[in-house]
Design a protein around this motif. Structure first.
Motif, PDB file in Angstrom:
ATOM      1  N   PHE A  17     -18.401  12.606   4.091  1.00  0.00           N
ATOM      2  CA  PHE A  17     -16.634  12.771   4.149  1.00  0.00           C
ATOM      3  C   PHE A  17     -16.141  12.350   2.908  1.00  0.00           C
ATOM      4  O   PHE A  17     -16.685  12.225   1.822  1.00  0.00           O
ATOM      5  N   LYS A  18     -14.860  12.364   2.679  1.00  0.00           N
ATOM      6  CA  LYS A  18     -14.297  12.341   1.304  1.00  0.00           C
ATOM      7  C   LYS A  18     -13.147  11.364   1.327  1.00  0.00           C
ATOM      8  O   LYS A  18     -12.217  11.723   2.090  1.00  0.00           O
ATOM      9  N   CYS A  41     -20.740  11.011  -4.811  1.00  0.00           N
ATOM     10  CA  CYS A  41     -21.081  10.418  -3.550  1.00  0.00           C
ATOM     11  C   CYS A  41     -20.010  10.993  -2.434  1.00  0.00           C
ATOM     12  O   CYS A  41     -20.018  10.633  -1.356  1.00  0.00           O
ATOM     13  N   GLY A  42     -19.062  11.938  -3.052  1.00  0.00           N
ATOM     14  CA  GLY A  42     -18.220  12.677  -2.215  1.00  0.00           C
ATOM     15  C   GLY A  42     -16.885  12.051  -2.273  1.00  0.00           C
ATOM     16  O   GLY A  42     -15.892  12.525  -1.496  1.00  0.00           O
ATOM     17  N   TYR A  43     -16.461  11.051  -3.199  1.00  0.00           N
ATOM     18  CA  TYR A  43     -15.267  10.634  -3.133  1.00  0.00           C
ATOM     19  C   TYR A  43     -14.555  11.166  -4.360  1.00  0.00           C
ATOM     20  O   TYR A  43     -14.925  11.798  -5.291  1.00  0.00           O
ATOM     21  N   SER A  44     -13.147  11.355  -3.979  1.00  0.00           N
ATOM     22  CA  SER A  44     -12.031  11.712  -4.859  1.00  0.00           C
ATOM     23  C   SER A  44     -11.637  10.201  -5.619  1.00  0.00           C
ATOM     24  O   SER A  44     -11.313   9.483  -5.049  1.00  0.00           O
ATOM     25  N   VAL A  45     -11.727  10.437  -7.008  1.00  0.00           N
ATOM     26  CA  VAL A  45     -11.431   9.194  -7.819  1.00  0.00           C
ATOM     27  C   VAL A  45     -10.381   9.514  -8.894  1.00  0.00           C
ATOM     28  O   VAL A  45     -10.177  10.604  -9.308  1.00  0.00           O
ATOM     29  N   THR A  46      -9.443   8.314  -9.119  1.00  0.00           N
ATOM     30  CA  THR A  46      -8.315   8.399 -10.009  1.00  0.00           C
ATOM     31  C   THR A  46      -8.746   6.933 -10.811  1.00  0.00           C
ATOM     32  O   THR A  46      -9.021   6.113 -10.097  1.00  0.00           O
ATOM     33  N   ALA A  62       1.022   8.558  -4.294  1.00  0.00           N
ATOM     34  CA  ALA A  62      -0.161   8.944  -3.862  1.00  0.00           C
ATOM     35  C   ALA A  62      -0.832   7.925  -2.913  1.00  0.00           C
ATOM     36  O   ALA A  62      -0.637   6.803  -3.189  1.00  0.00           O
ATOM     37  N   VAL A  63      -1.618   8.444  -1.862  1.00  0.00           N
ATOM     38  CA  VAL A  63      -2.127   7.609  -1.103  1.00  0.00           C
ATOM     39  C   VAL A  63      -3.724   7.448  -1.283  1.00  0.00           C
ATOM     40  O   VAL A  63      -4.652   8.246  -1.618  1.00  0.00           O
ATOM     41  N   PHE A  64      -4.423   6.044  -1.489  1.00  0.00           N
ATOM     42  CA  PHE A  64      -5.660   5.969  -1.859  1.00  0.00           C
ATOM     43  C   PHE A  64      -6.259   5.012  -0.549  1.00  0.00           C
ATOM     44  O   PHE A  64      -5.591   4.331   0.095  1.00  0.00           O
ATOM     45  N   ASP A  65      -7.382   5.387  -0.411  1.00  0.00           N
ATOM     46  CA  ASP A  65      -8.056   4.840   0.773  1.00  0.00           C
ATOM     47  C   ASP A  65      -8.729   3.347   0.424  1.00  0.00           C
ATOM     48  O   ASP A  65      -8.894   2.361   0.998  1.00  0.00           O
ATOM     49  N   LEU A  66      -8.893   3.309  -1.164  1.00  0.00           N
ATOM     50  CA  LEU A  66      -9.620   1.978  -1.600  1.00  0.00           C
ATOM     51  C   LEU A  66      -9.215   1.989  -2.820  1.00  0.00           C
ATOM     52  O   LEU A  66      -9.041   2.981  -3.711  1.00  0.00           O
ATOM     53  N   ILE A  67      -9.024   0.635  -3.637  1.00  0.00           N
ATOM     54  CA  ILE A  67      -8.873   0.282  -4.922  1.00  0.00           C
ATOM     55  C   ILE A  67      -9.910  -0.600  -5.402  1.00  0.00           C
ATOM     56  O   ILE A  67     -10.252  -1.678  -4.695  1.00  0.00           O
ATOM     57  N   LEU A 137     -11.964   1.085   8.288  1.00  0.00           N
ATOM     58  CA  LEU A 137     -10.957   1.739   8.254  1.00  0.00           C
ATOM     59  C   LEU A 137     -10.999   3.078   9.522  1.00  0.00           C
ATOM     60  O   LEU A 137     -10.245   3.185  10.144  1.00  0.00           O
ATOM     61  N   GLU A 138     -11.903   3.617   9.462  1.00  0.00           N
ATOM     62  CA  GLU A 138     -12.371   4.519  10.628  1.00  0.00           C
ATOM     63  C   GLU A 138     -12.581   4.141  11.766  1.00  0.00           C
ATOM     64  O   GLU A 138     -11.997   4.743  12.694  1.00  0.00           O
TER      65      GLU A 138
END
Length: 245
Positions: A17-18, A41-46, A62-67, A137-138
């Motif tokens: 998943f991403k 690892c499949g993550y989008s990173v900022t 912007a929506v982030f799943d984790l910081i 979260l999932e």
């Protein structure tokens, strides 16, 4: 081995998943390594290389799943960033702290961090912590047909990821939500710290680890702000029990 060195030549298998991750840290060598590793690892990173920039990015729409948030940064440090974030956002935060600095860890948890990881860290442990938080979260977002839980004036909706006390909404972090969910599923029964650590934090219970105590303390304070009646009882030396009423 440093955190940066531990990330070099990683062969971690990409996840299927991403999710999007925001890294706020002024150590550019480390963030470059983390950026590269987490993408494999499949993550989008900022990446934001200071606290103020990170706060602006996190609050900019912007929506982030984790910081991933470093504590020690010049100017606006991680604590100030977290305090400002928690005014409007409940995005899970994994704090990166100095090894052995209990003050940093405890204060971060008090301010609403979901977990902490001491520097230097192993890349596999970082990946495991991230997966554990995102897995929570999932799990709290898939059961849209599940009925709400209602115990002692507390109502928890898995589908909406909301909690209310006596009809008034209570804003919780993801970790606090998951702990309350576990307590409500076992209302009237002891839930040990070991269970909470393994089922919610996805890690073994460590001696002298106060993170669970801090999360439960924050949970109590937020509920007490609506209704001061005791809802969660501490079973000394064992764990916690949600009072049925």
């Amino acid at each position: 081995m440093s955190s940066s060195e531990a990330l070099v030549n990683s062969t971690e298998t990409p996840v299927s998943f991403k999710h999007s991750i925001l890294i706020i840290d002024d150590d550019t060598e480390l963030t470059d390594m983390l950026d590269s590793y987490l993408r494999t690892c499949g993550y989008s990173v900022t990446v934001a290389d200071n606290g103020l920039e990170g706060l602006n990015v996190a609050s900019g729409g912007a929506v982030f799943d984790l910081i991933l948030l470093d504590v020690m940064m010049p100017g606006m440090d991680g604590f100030d960033v977290l305090k400002n974030l928690r005014k409007t956002l409940l995005t899970p935060v994994l704090m990166l702290t100095a090894r052995g600095d209990d003050y940093d860890r405890i204060l971060g948890l008090e301010l609403g961090a979901d977990d902490y990881l001491p520097k230097p860290f192993n890349h596999r442990e970082l990946a495991a912590r991230i997966k554990a938080i995102l897995r929570r979260l999932e799990l709290t977002g898939v059961a849209f047909q599940q009925q709400d839980l209602l115990v002692h004036g507390l109502r928890l909706s898995v589908a909406r990821q909301q909690v209310s006390c006596d009809g008034q909404e209570v804003a919780l972090t993801g970790t606090e939500f998951s702990i309350l969910h576990l307590l409500m599923l076992n209302a009237g029964m002891l839930v040990t710290k070991k269970e909470i650590s393994e089922k919610v934090l996805a890690k073994k219970m460590m001696t002298y680890d106060r993170s669970i105590d801090m999360h439960v303390s924050n949970l109590r304070k937020k509920i007490a702000a609506v209704n001061a009646e005791e809802k969660i009882k501490t079973i000394r030396g064992s764990g916690y029990l949600l009072i049925i009423g």
